[in-house]
Design a protein around this motif. Structure first.
Motif, PDB file in Angstrom:
ATOM      1  N   UNK A 142      60.539  18.000 -36.817  1.00 26.24           N
ATOM      2  CA  UNK A 142      59.417  18.947 -36.740  1.00 26.24           C
ATOM      3  C   UNK A 142      58.334  18.578 -37.740  1.00 26.24           C
ATOM      4  N   UNK A 143      58.726  18.211 -38.956  1.00 26.58           N
ATOM      5  CA  UNK A 143      57.760  17.815 -39.982  1.00 26.58           C
ATOM      6  C   UNK A 143      57.013  16.554 -39.553  1.00 26.58           C
ATOM      7  N   UNK A 197      58.943  16.265 -27.700  1.00 24.59           N
ATOM      8  CA  UNK A 197      59.290  17.322 -26.761  1.00 24.59           C
ATOM      9  C   UNK A 197      58.114  17.828 -25.953  1.00 24.59           C
ATOM     10  N   UNK A 198      56.885  17.367 -26.266  1.00 26.69           N
ATOM     11  CA  UNK A 198      55.707  17.781 -25.514  1.00 26.69           C
ATOM     12  C   UNK A 198      55.580  17.044 -24.182  1.00 26.69           C
ATOM     13  N   UNK A 199      56.342  15.977 -24.021  1.00 25.26           N
ATOM     14  CA  UNK A 199      56.264  15.228 -22.764  1.00 25.26           C
ATOM     15  C   UNK A 199      56.804  16.085 -21.620  1.00 25.26           C
ATOM     16  N   UNK A 200      56.067  16.196 -20.498  1.00 27.38           N
ATOM     17  CA  UNK A 200      56.536  17.041 -19.384  1.00 27.38           C
ATOM     18  C   UNK A 200      57.808  16.489 -18.754  1.00 27.38           C
ATOM     19  N   UNK A 201      58.891  17.238 -18.851  1.00 26.82           N
ATOM     20  CA  UNK A 201      60.189  16.766 -18.359  1.00 26.82           C
ATOM     21  C   UNK A 201      60.276  16.773 -16.837  1.00 26.82           C
ATOM     22  N   UNK A 248      45.897   4.465 -31.121  1.00 18.88           N
ATOM     23  CA  UNK A 248      46.221   4.976 -29.778  1.00 18.88           C
ATOM     24  C   UNK A 248      47.626   4.609 -29.310  1.00 18.88           C
ATOM     25  N   UNK A 249      48.108   3.402 -29.651  1.00 18.01           N
ATOM     26  CA  UNK A 249      49.466   3.019 -29.262  1.00 18.01           C
ATOM     27  C   UNK A 249      50.488   3.916 -29.949  1.00 18.01           C
ATOM     28  N   UNK A 250      50.281   4.188 -31.241  1.00 21.49           N
ATOM     29  CA  UNK A 250      51.195   5.071 -31.963  1.00 21.49           C
ATOM     30  C   UNK A 250      51.197   6.473 -31.367  1.00 21.49           C
ATOM     31  N   UNK A 251      50.017   6.962 -30.966  1.00 19.48           N
ATOM     32  CA  UNK A 251      49.926   8.303 -30.376  1.00 19.48           C
ATOM     33  C   UNK A 251      50.610   8.337 -29.017  1.00 19.48           C
ATOM     34  N   UNK A 252      50.358   7.338 -28.190  1.00 17.96           N
ATOM     35  CA  UNK A 252      50.927   7.325 -26.832  1.00 17.96           C
ATOM     36  C   UNK A 252      52.447   7.221 -26.868  1.00 17.96           C
ATOM     37  N   UNK A 253      52.976   6.359 -27.724  1.00 16.36           N
ATOM     38  CA  UNK A 253      54.435   6.210 -27.799  1.00 16.36           C
ATOM     39  C   UNK A 253      55.081   7.427 -28.445  1.00 16.36           C
ATOM     40  N   UNK A 254      54.439   7.972 -29.460  1.00 14.54           N
ATOM     41  CA  UNK A 254      54.989   9.166 -30.096  1.00 14.54           C
ATOM     42  C   UNK A 254      54.999  10.362 -29.159  1.00 14.54           C
ATOM     43  N   UNK A 255      53.944  10.515 -28.357  1.00 11.89           N
ATOM     44  CA  UNK A 255      53.889  11.609 -27.389  1.00 11.89           C
ATOM     45  C   UNK A 255      54.980  11.475 -26.333  1.00 11.89           C
ATOM     46  N   UNK A 256      55.237  10.223 -25.913  1.00 15.51           N
ATOM     47  CA  UNK A 256      56.301  10.016 -24.909  1.00 15.51           C
ATOM     48  C   UNK A 256      57.672  10.386 -25.465  1.00 15.51           C
ATOM     49  N   UNK A 257      57.890  10.188 -26.737  1.00 17.85           N
ATOM     50  CA  UNK A 257      59.184  10.469 -27.344  1.00 17.85           C
ATOM     51  C   UNK A 257      59.330  11.914 -27.809  1.00 17.85           C
ATOM     52  N   UNK A 312      50.377  15.497 -35.556  1.00 22.56           N
ATOM     53  CA  UNK A 312      49.298  16.314 -34.995  1.00 22.56           C
ATOM     54  C   UNK A 312      48.106  16.385 -35.955  1.00 22.56           C
ATOM     55  N   UNK A 313      48.369  16.582 -37.251  1.00 21.17           N
ATOM     56  CA  UNK A 313      47.277  16.625 -38.232  1.00 21.17           C
ATOM     57  C   UNK A 313      46.572  15.269 -38.317  1.00 21.17           C
ATOM     58  N   UNK A 314      47.355  14.197 -38.227  1.00 22.33           N
ATOM     59  CA  UNK A 314      46.773  12.854 -38.281  1.00 22.33           C
ATOM     60  C   UNK A 314      45.879  12.597 -37.071  1.00 22.33           C
ATOM     61  N   UNK A 315      46.288  13.074 -35.913  1.00 22.04           N
ATOM     62  CA  UNK A 315      45.466  12.906 -34.705  1.00 22.04           C
ATOM     63  C   UNK A 315      44.165  13.687 -34.836  1.00 22.04           C
TER      64      UNK A 315
END
Length: 410
Positions: free
Chosen positions: A222-223, A311-315, A300-309, A229-232
């Motif tokens: 969570x941290x 829980x915000x990714x649509x299951x 952008x690569x870090x954001x895209x891969x982190x988003x995929x991993x 999110x703050x970094x984005x």
């Protein structure tokens, strides 16, 4: 001498006397799988009145019968008294316990880290010495090559930078300094929490979003995601201000001359005949390509891969998940973090080695001067970053996480 006597089911006289003069044997495991407990029910031990002395003629395997009062049992049947059962053979059974310490105790004990042996330590020293020799050889070779006429002409034609477009801003405004500090602060904690997530086997605390008990994750994760999110948000503000103020021309290549000039700058860095630094007006081409890669490619690569991993990714998006498998995100996310780490190390080293006071004034004091102002602001920023590093623990994070959800130990 004692003899075991099974008591007859009908309750004969000899059995009664045996029951009075002897003691019942405790029954145990069956002799055969699926059989009755052994010895048979009612077997007792009878103490004999006298034990004959051993003689050479007597057989070792013979068992003396129990001596009973003939008056008490004149008509005792010969089958009423049985010889002692042979208990020399072990009972057949399957072991059901682990022959060792309790697993709970073993799990609680921390695994000891193997200490390097002397050969390993000596090997590490030789490896470090080998790398130093290779680095020295590379420097000597590049310096020798740069003395050749054709490379001298190349360095003259491409000094390491090209002119910016007309109207490009001069100087580094204060908001870039603040953005730079926030980015370094968040990146440091993101790397720390990311490494913690990878190495954490049994989390000590968990966070659950309100109204979604299935979204339970570790407090460390969570941290990490909160920092992301703050970094984005900080990055989006930075990019918007870059294009609004025209500062984008300083880090976005606007001419193909950026590539030969970047090669020229790299040769000058390796040869330790470093290019002239004038970051207040223009970065050299190698710096420009590095900053462009960090802001517009690696981030952008870090954001895209982190988003995929996350829980915000649509299951339920099965087609999207199939087109972008999570295995690809995991394989790319960690190397991207290593790239950021390497960039930070090299960037800080060059800032300190190529005019420390002036460079720190550019980034932390928004002025082109050789004073100690930027240095002390830089030291203060390091103190803040170190404080954030020390505070990133469950005792401090739990109260903050409770504002956004539920925190539990399980």
């Amino acid at each position: 001498m004692a003899a075991s006597v099974p008591v007859a089911a009908a309750g004969g006289t000899a059995a009664a006397v045996a029951a009075q003069n002897g003691s019942a044997l405790r029954r145990g495991l069956p002799r055969l799988a699926g059989g009755d407990p052994w010895p048979p029910a009612g077997t007792v031990v009878v103490e004999s009145a006298a034990e004959p002395a051993p003689s050479e003629a007597s057989e070792p395997a013979a068992v003396a019968p129990a001596v009973m009062d003939e008056a008490a049992a004149p008509a005792a049947p010969s089958t009423a008294v049985a010889t002692r059962p042979d208990v020399s053979a072990p009972l057949p059974f399957t072991r059901t316990v682990w022959n060792g310490s309790a697993p709970r105790r073993l799990a609680a004990e921390p695994a000891s880290r193997p200490r390097p042996t002397w050969p390993q330590a000596i090997g590490g020293l030789f490896a470090a010495a080998g790398l130093a020799v290779l680095a020295g050889a590379a420097i000597a070779i590049v310096r020798a090559l740069c003395s050749l006429p054709f490379l001298q002409d190349f360095l003259t034609t491409y000094p390491g930078e090209y002119h910016l477009p007309a109207g490009a801003p001069v100087g580094i405004p204060g908001w870039i300094g603040w953005q730079h500090f926030f980015n370094v602060f968040l990146m440091t904690l993101i790397i720390r929490s990311g490494l913690r997530v990878r190495s954490e086997k049994r989390p000590t605390a968990f966070w659950t979003p309100r109204g979604n008990p299935k979204g339970k994750i570790s407090l460390t994760l969570w941290f990490h995601q909160g920092l992301d999110l703050l970094w984005i948000i900080n990055g989006v503000i930075f990019v918007v201000l870059l294009f609004v103020t025209g500062q984008w021309m300083r880090i976005v290549p606007t001419s193909w001359d950026v590539f030969p000039n970047a090669l020229s700058a790299a040769l000058q860095y390796v040869s330790f005949d470093w290019p002239t630094e004038n970051g207040w007006v223009n970065y050299n081409s190698l710096q420009q390509l590095a900053y462009f890669t960090i802001v517009f490619l690696a981030a952008p690569v870090a954001i895209a891969t982190g988003f995929r991993m996350s829980g915000l990714w649509p299951k339920k998006a099965e087609g999207l998940s199939k087109a972008y498998p999570i295995e690809i995100a995991r394989a790319v996310h960690f190397p991207t973090m290593l790239f950021f780490t390497a960039f930070i190390v090299v960037h800080v080293a060059l800032v300190l080695l190529t005019g420390m006071l002036r460079n720190l004034n550019h980034m932390f004091a928004a002025q082109d001067a050789v004073t100690w102002t930027g240095f002390w602001v830089f030291v203060l920023s390091l103190v803040v970053i170190a404080g954030g590093w020390a505070a990133a623990r469950p005792l401090v994070l739990a109260p903050i996480a409770k504002v956004f959800g539920q925190v539990s130990g399980r």
